[in-house]
Design a protein around this motif. Structure first.
Motif, mmCIF file in Angstrom:
data_model
loop_
_atom_site.group_PDB
_atom_site.id
_atom_site.type_symbol
_atom_site.label_atom_id
_atom_site.label_comp_id
_atom_site.label_asym_id
_atom_site.label_seq_id
_atom_site.Cartn_x
_atom_site.Cartn_y
_atom_site.Cartn_z
ATOM 1 N N GLN A 146 5.726 2.092 -16.923
ATOM 2 C CA GLN A 146 7.090 2.605 -17.058
ATOM 3 C C GLN A 146 7.530 3.445 -15.858
ATOM 4 O OE1 GLN A 146 8.981 1.570 -19.720
ATOM 5 N NE2 GLN A 146 7.137 0.349 -20.031
ATOM 6 N N GLY A 147 6.653 3.630 -14.888
ATOM 7 C CA GLY A 147 6.976 4.421 -13.707
ATOM 8 C C GLY A 147 7.936 3.681 -12.792
ATOM 9 N N PRO A 148 8.389 4.347 -11.741
ATOM 10 C CA PRO A 148 9.349 3.721 -10.836
ATOM 11 C C PRO A 148 8.777 2.462 -10.181
ATOM 12 C CG PRO A 148 8.519 5.767 -9.902
ATOM 13 C CD PRO A 148 8.012 5.681 -11.304
ATOM 14 N N GLY A 149 9.512 1.374 -10.319
ATOM 15 C CA GLY A 149 9.121 0.120 -9.695
ATOM 16 C C GLY A 149 8.065 -0.669 -10.428
ATOM 17 N N GLU A 150 7.492 -0.100 -11.479
ATOM 18 C CA GLU A 150 6.393 -0.779 -12.162
ATOM 19 C C GLU A 150 6.842 -2.005 -12.945
ATOM 20 O OE1 GLU A 150 4.039 2.119 -14.317
ATOM 21 O OE2 GLU A 150 3.245 2.933 -12.457
ATOM 22 N N LYS A 151 8.138 -2.143 -13.202
ATOM 23 C CA LYS A 151 8.587 -3.384 -13.835
ATOM 24 C C LYS A 151 8.466 -4.550 -12.855
ATOM 25 C CE LYS A 151 13.574 -2.813 -13.082
ATOM 26 N NZ LYS A 151 14.860 -2.651 -13.772
ATOM 27 N N TYR A 152 8.372 -4.244 -11.562
ATOM 28 C CA TYR A 152 8.183 -5.276 -10.534
ATOM 29 C C TYR A 152 6.731 -5.420 -10.123
ATOM 30 C CZ TYR A 152 13.227 -4.690 -10.158
ATOM 31 O OH TYR A 152 14.551 -4.586 -10.454
ATOM 32 N N THR A 153 5.999 -4.322 -10.108
ATOM 33 C CA THR A 153 4.621 -4.336 -9.598
ATOM 34 C C THR A 153 3.563 -4.376 -10.686
ATOM 35 O OG1 THR A 153 4.452 -1.915 -9.596
ATOM 36 C CG2 THR A 153 5.305 -2.963 -7.591
ATOM 37 N N GLY A 154 3.943 -4.075 -11.894
ATOM 38 C CA GLY A 154 2.976 -3.890 -12.966
ATOM 39 C C GLY A 154 2.467 -2.456 -12.927
ATOM 40 N N PRO A 155 1.684 -2.059 -13.920
ATOM 41 C CA PRO A 155 1.186 -0.681 -13.963
ATOM 42 C C PRO A 155 0.379 -0.334 -12.720
ATOM 43 C CG PRO A 155 0.740 -1.831 -16.026
ATOM 44 C CD PRO A 155 1.245 -2.848 -15.057
ATOM 45 N N ASP A 165 0.834 -1.211 0.000
ATOM 46 C CA ASP A 165 0.000 0.000 0.000
ATOM 47 C C ASP A 165 0.864 1.254 0.000
ATOM 48 O OD1 ASP A 165 -2.234 -1.645 0.073
ATOM 49 O OD2 ASP A 165 -2.584 -1.366 2.226
ATOM 50 N N GLY A 166 1.889 1.259 0.835
ATOM 51 C CA GLY A 166 2.793 2.406 0.881
ATOM 52 C C GLY A 166 3.527 2.598 -0.427
ATOM 53 N N LEU A 167 3.958 1.498 -1.023
ATOM 54 C CA LEU A 167 4.645 1.556 -2.314
ATOM 55 C C LEU A 167 3.731 2.152 -3.378
ATOM 56 C CD1 LEU A 167 6.844 0.872 -4.386
ATOM 57 C CD2 LEU A 167 5.979 -1.495 -4.386
ATOM 58 N N LYS A 168 2.493 1.678 -3.430
ATOM 59 C CA LYS A 168 1.544 2.193 -4.427
ATOM 60 C C LYS A 168 1.308 3.691 -4.230
ATOM 61 C CE LYS A 168 -3.060 1.640 -6.372
ATOM 62 N NZ LYS A 168 -4.321 0.912 -6.358
#
Length: 127
Positions: A115-124, A94-97
């Motif tokens: 393409q945002g920060p961390g979205e390659k790990y979390t998805g869009p 939740d904090g990450l989102k």
């Protein structure tokens, strides 16, 4: 040659200051979940400051640094989620989102979804 290290007296404290070894917990005694969540909270806090969310706001704003911290947080949370249980991982997600959405809002030119920060790990991430 002289030894530059301060000598300890019979009580175990050095002349330079307190004996920090006796004041800290042995790292082996700290549960992994505590280490992981502590590191995650530090990454979150630093990212928030770099997003300008601290009291001084824009004074510390640095989106390049925030991007790096959020990406590192996303990797940590994603990789450790199955190890630390949903009880601990849920609030971290939740904090990450929230940080990912704050980054998108703070950006003059927002990244494309995924393409945002961390979205390659979390998805869009969508609000």
């Amino acid at each position: 040659m002289s030894d530059a290290t301060p000598s300890a007296d019979s009580s175990g404290s050095s002349e330079a200051g307190p004996d920090f070894d006796s004041m800290t917990r042995d790292i082996a005694d700290v549960p992994a979940v505590e280490v992981i969540t502590t590191v995650a909270v530090h990454l979150m806090s630093s990212a928030a400051v770099n997003l300008g969310l601290a009291e001084e706001g824009d004074q510390h704003k640095d989106l390049d640094e925030a991007r790096k911290l959020i990406t590192a947080l996303a990797g940590l949370v994603t990789a450790s989620a199955t190890e630390i249980s949903n009880f601990h991982a849920g609030p971290l997600r939740d904090g990450l989102k929230s940080l990912q959405l704050a980054f998108r809002e703070a950006s003059v030119v927002p990244d494309e979804p995924g393409q945002g920060p961390g979205e390659k790990y979390t998805g869009p991430v969508f609000g």
